[in-house]
Design an enzyme around this catalytic site. Sequence first.
Site, PDB file in Angstrom:
ATOM      1  N   GLN A 100      34.573  28.071  25.848  1.00  7.24           N
ATOM      2  CA  GLN A 100      35.309  28.304  25.529  1.00  7.24           C
ATOM      3  C   GLN A 100      35.114  28.549  27.381  1.00  7.24           C
ATOM      4  OE1 GLN A 100      39.692  29.824  25.245  1.00  7.24           O
ATOM      5  NE2 GLN A 100      38.290  31.261  24.170  1.00  7.24           N
ATOM      6  N   THR A 146      33.223  42.064  27.062  1.00  7.13           N
ATOM      7  CA  THR A 146      34.249  42.045  26.652  1.00  7.13           C
ATOM      8  C   THR A 146      35.300  43.761  26.732  1.00  7.13           C
ATOM      9  OG1 THR A 146      35.522  42.571  24.663  1.00  7.13           O
ATOM     10  CG2 THR A 146      33.210  43.426  24.946  1.00  7.13           C
ATOM     11  N   TYR A 167      30.703  44.270  16.878  1.00 10.08           N
ATOM     12  CA  TYR A 167      31.148  43.266  17.909  1.00 10.08           C
ATOM     13  C   TYR A 167      31.784  44.322  19.251  1.00 10.08           C
ATOM     14  CZ  TYR A 167      33.189  40.610  21.631  1.00 10.08           C
ATOM     15  OH  TYR A 167      33.235  39.765  22.686  1.00 10.08           O
ATOM     16  N   THR A 206      31.130  35.949  18.802  1.00  9.62           N
ATOM     17  CA  THR A 206      32.592  35.576  18.940  1.00  9.62           C
ATOM     18  C   THR A 206      33.386  36.267  17.735  1.00  9.62           C
ATOM     19  OG1 THR A 206      33.284  33.977  19.398  1.00  9.62           O
ATOM     20  CG2 THR A 206      31.684  35.259  21.211  1.00  9.62           C
ATOM     21  N   TRP A 215      40.815  38.887  25.696  1.00  8.23           N
ATOM     22  CA  TRP A 215      42.644  37.986  25.541  1.00  8.23           C
ATOM     23  C   TRP A 215      42.160  36.054  25.946  1.00  8.23           C
ATOM     24  CZ3 TRP A 215      47.448  40.861  24.586  1.00  8.23           C
ATOM     25  CH2 TRP A 215      47.332  41.854  24.051  1.00  8.23           C
ATOM     26  N   ASP A 263      18.644  29.817  22.032  1.00  6.88           N
ATOM     27  CA  ASP A 263      19.126  30.735  20.499  1.00  6.88           C
ATOM     28  C   ASP A 263      19.030  31.247  20.634  1.00  6.88           C
ATOM     29  OD1 ASP A 263      20.263  31.027  18.393  1.00  6.88           O
ATOM     30  OD2 ASP A 263      19.214  28.831  17.060  1.00  6.88           O
TER      31      ASP A 263
END
Length: 292
Positions: free
Chosen positions: A11, A100, A124, A61, A149, A35
């Site tokens: 995104q 995050t 994660y 993710t 979010w 990669d």
Amino acid sequence: MRLAVTGREGQVAASLLEAGREDVKVIAIGRPQLDLARRGTVIEAITAAKPDIVVSAAAYTAVDQAEDEPELAFAVNAAGAGEVAQAAARLGVPVIHLSTDYVFDGTKDGPYLETDATAPIGVYGASKLAGEQAVASANSRHLILRTAWVYSPFGKNFAKTMLRLASDRDEIPVVADQWGNPTSALDIADAILHAAARLHRNEDFAAWGIYHLAGTGETNWSGFARHILDISGGLGGPSARVRDIAATDYPTKARRPVNSRLSSAKFASVFGWSAPVLQKSAREVVRRLLSR
């Protein structure tokens, strides 16, 4: 200015590609050339891009799947992120790394500050925290941006899911006991470009470190769903009733923080940038999703 961003389809990467300006060339680098799970591909790919600044946006993710694939999650989010930062350091350029809210356990009563203790409650979050540490160790000229979010017109995200479900349902059950700051990837891209311009023109910049970069406005998942569907209905798109449920009514393999709220005051103070209010950012994303 040449901005190399890891990942092509994420995104933030997609938003950066779209937001590139005349004086900023954004080069997205992804698989197979780069990669993060394959050592040795990172430095060569980033060097070939000849960047002035590297944006480390690619990541593993899949929060629930990470519980079954901890080795892969750490290979990408920790070792891979560190290699990206190392490549930038070898080229003598800064790295902007995305992290995050999952580095926190969610037990704080109030928005998290950069100085609050980290305590991830899943694979994660632990892999992303290890990535923060690897980035900081590999390149002293780093900005680590914790966000939360994330939604946008691109990729898979909560806003897209709500619009899809509303197209064939009258009522959607959504978790109401987890709180956070919905953050548009379009806004994240704008903030990154703003910060990158500052770094590029100011060689004496010294405020390196961790920053929180989240949307303006806090809500829970069901409240966010209502924002999205109210906007959609007002624009002639699908809408539905939202029914509040508890997280225990929607069990997942990985635990989520109850509180994901992040204070972005430090970023605003240093860089002079704040995200638009939730309603404005959400309206732009929903409008674009409906136009498709």
